[in-house]
Design a protein around this motif. Structure first.
Motif, mmCIF file in Angstrom:
data_model
loop_
_atom_site.group_PDB
_atom_site.id
_atom_site.type_symbol
_atom_site.label_atom_id
_atom_site.label_comp_id
_atom_site.label_asym_id
_atom_site.label_seq_id
_atom_site.Cartn_x
_atom_site.Cartn_y
_atom_site.Cartn_z
ATOM 1 N N GLN A 86 27.174 13.660 -3.821
ATOM 2 C CA GLN A 86 27.461 13.445 -2.394
ATOM 3 C C GLN A 86 26.237 13.005 -1.601
ATOM 4 O O GLN A 86 26.378 12.508 -0.487
ATOM 5 N N GLY A 87 25.048 13.239 -2.149
ATOM 6 C CA GLY A 87 23.827 12.920 -1.422
ATOM 7 C C GLY A 87 22.703 13.856 -1.828
ATOM 8 O O GLY A 87 22.772 14.507 -2.866
ATOM 9 N N PRO A 88 21.668 13.951 -1.003
ATOM 10 C CA PRO A 88 20.503 14.756 -1.357
ATOM 11 C C PRO A 88 20.818 16.258 -1.377
ATOM 12 O O PRO A 88 21.551 16.754 -0.522
ATOM 13 N N ILE A 89 20.264 16.927 -2.372
ATOM 14 C CA ILE A 89 20.437 18.370 -2.556
ATOM 15 C C ILE A 89 19.064 19.014 -2.523
ATOM 16 O O ILE A 89 18.119 18.516 -3.144
ATOM 17 N N ILE A 90 18.940 20.127 -1.814
ATOM 18 C CA ILE A 90 17.702 20.899 -1.835
ATOM 19 C C ILE A 90 17.916 22.115 -2.730
ATOM 20 O O ILE A 90 18.977 22.745 -2.702
ATOM 21 N N GLY A 91 16.905 22.380 -3.536
ATOM 22 C CA GLY A 91 16.906 23.556 -4.390
ATOM 23 C C GLY A 91 15.547 24.219 -4.319
ATOM 24 O O GLY A 91 14.559 23.597 -3.914
ATOM 25 N N TYR A 92 15.487 25.484 -4.713
ATOM 26 C CA TYR A 92 14.230 26.214 -4.605
ATOM 27 C C TYR A 92 14.268 27.461 -5.464
ATOM 28 O O TYR A 92 15.334 27.967 -5.815
ATOM 29 N N TRP A 93 13.088 27.922 -5.805
ATOM 30 C CA TRP A 93 12.949 29.203 -6.496
ATOM 31 C C TRP A 93 11.592 29.802 -6.146
ATOM 32 O O TRP A 93 10.667 29.093 -5.767
ATOM 33 N N LEU A 94 11.512 31.112 -6.286
ATOM 34 C CA LEU A 94 10.295 31.843 -5.974
ATOM 35 C C LEU A 94 10.086 32.897 -7.049
ATOM 36 O O LEU A 94 11.041 33.573 -7.449
ATOM 37 N N GLY A 95 8.838 33.030 -7.509
ATOM 38 C CA GLY A 95 8.518 34.067 -8.482
ATOM 39 C C GLY A 95 8.880 35.438 -7.935
ATOM 40 O O GLY A 95 8.653 35.740 -6.758
ATOM 41 N N LYS A 96 9.454 36.284 -8.791
ATOM 42 C CA LYS A 96 9.965 37.583 -8.355
ATOM 43 C C LYS A 96 8.927 38.456 -7.643
ATOM 44 O O LYS A 96 9.281 39.144 -6.679
ATOM 45 N N PRO A 97 7.636 38.441 -8.041
ATOM 46 C CA PRO A 97 6.675 39.287 -7.321
ATOM 47 C C PRO A 97 6.523 38.931 -5.839
ATOM 48 O O PRO A 97 5.956 39.715 -5.077
ATOM 49 N N TRP A 99 9.220 37.904 -3.779
ATOM 50 C CA TRP A 99 10.484 38.021 -3.062
ATOM 51 C C TRP A 99 10.323 38.955 -1.867
ATOM 52 O O TRP A 99 9.534 39.900 -1.883
ATOM 53 N N GLY A 100 11.099 38.680 -0.828
ATOM 54 C CA GLY A 100 11.185 39.582 0.312
ATOM 55 C C GLY A 100 10.058 39.469 1.317
ATOM 56 O O GLY A 100 9.925 40.335 2.181
ATOM 57 N N ARG A 101 9.275 38.409 1.251
ATOM 58 C CA ARG A 101 8.146 38.234 2.175
ATOM 59 C C ARG A 101 8.338 37.082 3.156
ATOM 60 O O ARG A 101 7.426 36.743 3.904
ATOM 61 N N GLY A 102 9.486 36.423 3.128
ATOM 62 C CA GLY A 102 9.732 35.287 4.018
ATOM 63 C C GLY A 102 9.089 33.992 3.554
ATOM 64 O O GLY A 102 9.111 32.997 4.269
ATOM 65 N N ILE A 103 8.523 34.006 2.357
ATOM 66 C CA ILE A 103 7.834 32.821 1.831
ATOM 67 C C ILE A 103 8.802 31.656 1.660
ATOM 68 O O ILE A 103 8.520 30.527 2.077
ATOM 69 N N MET A 104 9.961 31.930 1.063
ATOM 70 C CA MET A 104 10.881 30.830 0.795
ATOM 71 C C MET A 104 11.481 30.286 2.088
ATOM 72 O O MET A 104 11.647 29.076 2.214
ATOM 73 N N SER A 105 11.777 31.119 3.046
ATOM 74 C CA SER A 105 12.282 30.605 4.326
ATOM 75 C C SER A 105 11.275 29.641 4.939
ATOM 76 O O SER A 105 11.644 28.566 5.436
ATOM 77 N N ALA A 133 22.841 36.657 -2.494
ATOM 78 C CA ALA A 133 22.900 36.884 -1.051
ATOM 79 C C ALA A 133 21.593 36.520 -0.355
ATOM 80 O O ALA A 133 21.611 36.015 0.774
ATOM 81 N N ALA A 134 20.455 36.746 -1.005
ATOM 82 C CA ALA A 134 19.161 36.443 -0.367
ATOM 83 C C ALA A 134 19.013 34.944 -0.110
ATOM 84 O O ALA A 134 18.568 34.531 0.959
ATOM 85 N N SER A 135 19.390 34.136 -1.075
ATOM 86 C CA SER A 135 19.282 32.690 -0.899
ATOM 87 C C SER A 135 20.279 32.193 0.149
ATOM 88 O O SER A 135 19.956 31.311 0.945
ATOM 89 N N LEU A 136 21.479 32.767 0.148
ATOM 90 C CA LEU A 136 22.459 32.381 1.161
ATOM 91 C C LEU A 136 21.959 32.753 2.558
ATOM 92 O O LEU A 136 22.152 31.995 3.516
ATOM 93 N N ALA A 137 21.271 33.878 2.679
ATOM 94 C CA ALA A 137 20.720 34.286 3.979
ATOM 95 C C ALA A 137 19.677 33.283 4.471
ATOM 96 O O ALA A 137 19.624 32.976 5.665
ATOM 97 N N ILE A 138 18.851 32.764 3.563
ATOM 98 C CA ILE A 138 17.864 31.740 3.938
ATOM 99 C C ILE A 138 18.590 30.520 4.484
ATOM 100 O O ILE A 138 18.250 30.000 5.552
ATOM 101 N N GLN A 139 19.596 30.059 3.754
ATOM 102 C CA GLN A 139 20.317 28.865 4.179
ATOM 103 C C GLN A 139 21.017 29.076 5.517
ATOM 104 O O GLN A 139 20.951 28.219 6.402
ATOM 105 N N THR A 140 21.658 30.213 5.685
ATOM 106 C CA THR A 140 22.355 30.503 6.941
ATOM 107 C C THR A 140 21.366 30.519 8.107
ATOM 108 O O THR A 140 21.624 29.946 9.170
ATOM 109 N N LYS A 141 20.230 31.165 7.897
ATOM 110 C CA LYS A 141 19.202 31.239 8.942
ATOM 111 C C LYS A 141 18.724 29.851 9.360
ATOM 112 O O LYS A 141 18.410 29.623 10.531
ATOM 113 N N LEU A 142 18.685 28.917 8.404
ATOM 114 C CA LEU A 142 18.179 27.577 8.689
ATOM 115 C C LEU A 142 19.267 26.609 9.163
ATOM 116 O O LEU A 142 18.975 25.446 9.436
ATOM 117 N N GLY A 143 20.507 27.074 9.279
ATOM 118 C CA GLY A 143 21.561 26.229 9.843
ATOM 119 C C GLY A 143 22.564 25.674 8.856
ATOM 120 O O GLY A 143 23.475 24.936 9.251
#
Length: 181
Positions: A86-97, A99-105, A133-143
C-alpha cells in the motif's frame, strides 16, 4: 539516503557494518524478535551482517533505516522504512534492556518528522501483533489509527499471527505537530 538525525537524547544514523554485533545481540532475544514480522529467531551475527550489506547510502527515503544510538550505550535499536503493497511502512525495535524509557517514542517521532519532510507520501503504514501493547501505545501517541486486522507471518514464531494494522496520515501528523501543548 544518508541521513543523520539528532534528538534530545538520541543519535539516529545510517547503519554501519560495525553495528552487526549489537544488532545480533539484541535481536537474538525472543522477547524482541517475537514482536517483529521479518526477524528470524534465533538471530545470528551472520543475519545481522547479511542485512547490513543491504543498506546503501543511495536508497530512497522509503527504504531508509536508522540505527538508534544512546550516548554511553551505543546502538540500542533500529527504526526504518520499507515499501509495502500500500505504500511506505515504518518498523522499529529496541533492545530489551532499554524498554520503558521513552526511547522508541522519541526515535519514531524524529524519523516520522524527517520522513514527512523528505517525501510527498500522504500516509505511513505500520501495525503491531495483537499482544504488543507497548508498541501500539507508541503508535497511538504519535497519531496512528487502526485501519483493520489481519494476520502476518512472524518468522521468529514460525506462524501467522493476528495483527493490528495502523496508519498515520500526513494531515494527522501535521495537525498533531501544530497543536499547542
Amino acid at each position: 539516503m544518508n541521513v543523520t538525525l539528532q534528538t534530545p537524547r538520541l543519535l539516529l544514523r545510517p547503519a554501519e557494518l560495525g553495528d552487526a554485533e549489537p544488532i545480533a545481540r539484541y535481536l537474538n532475544d525472543f522477547d524482541v524478535a517475537g514482536n517483529l514480522a521479518r526477524v528470524p529467531y534465533p538471530y545470528h551475527l551472520s543475519d545481522a551482517k547479511a542485512w547490513l550489506r543491504t543498506r546503501r547510502p543511495n536508497l530512497p527515503a522509503e527504504d531508509t533505516n536508522f540505527s538508534i544510538e544512546l550516548p554511553g550505550h551505543g546502538l540500542v535499536g533500529h527504526v526504518g522504512f520499507h515499501l509495502g503493497r500500500q505504500g511506505p511502512i515504518i518498523g522499529y525495535w529496541l533492545g530489551k534492556p532499554f524498554w520503558g524509557r521513552g526511547i522508541m517514542s522519541e526515535a519514531v517521532e524524529a524519523s516520522l518528522e524527517w520522513f514527512f519532510r523528505a517525501t510527498p507520501a500522504p500516509v505511513v503504514y505500520s501495525g503491531v501483533f495483537h499482544f504488543n501493547a507497548a508498541s501500539l501505545a507508541i503508535q497511538t501517541k504519535l497519531g496512528f489509527t487502526e485501519i483493520g486486522r489481519s494476520t502476518l507471518l512472524c518468522l521468529a514464531r514460525g506462524a501467522e499471527v493476528a495483527h493490528i494494522d495502523t496508519q498515520l496520515t500526513r494531515s494527522v501528523w501535521k495537525a498533531r505537530k501544530n497543536e499547542v501543548p
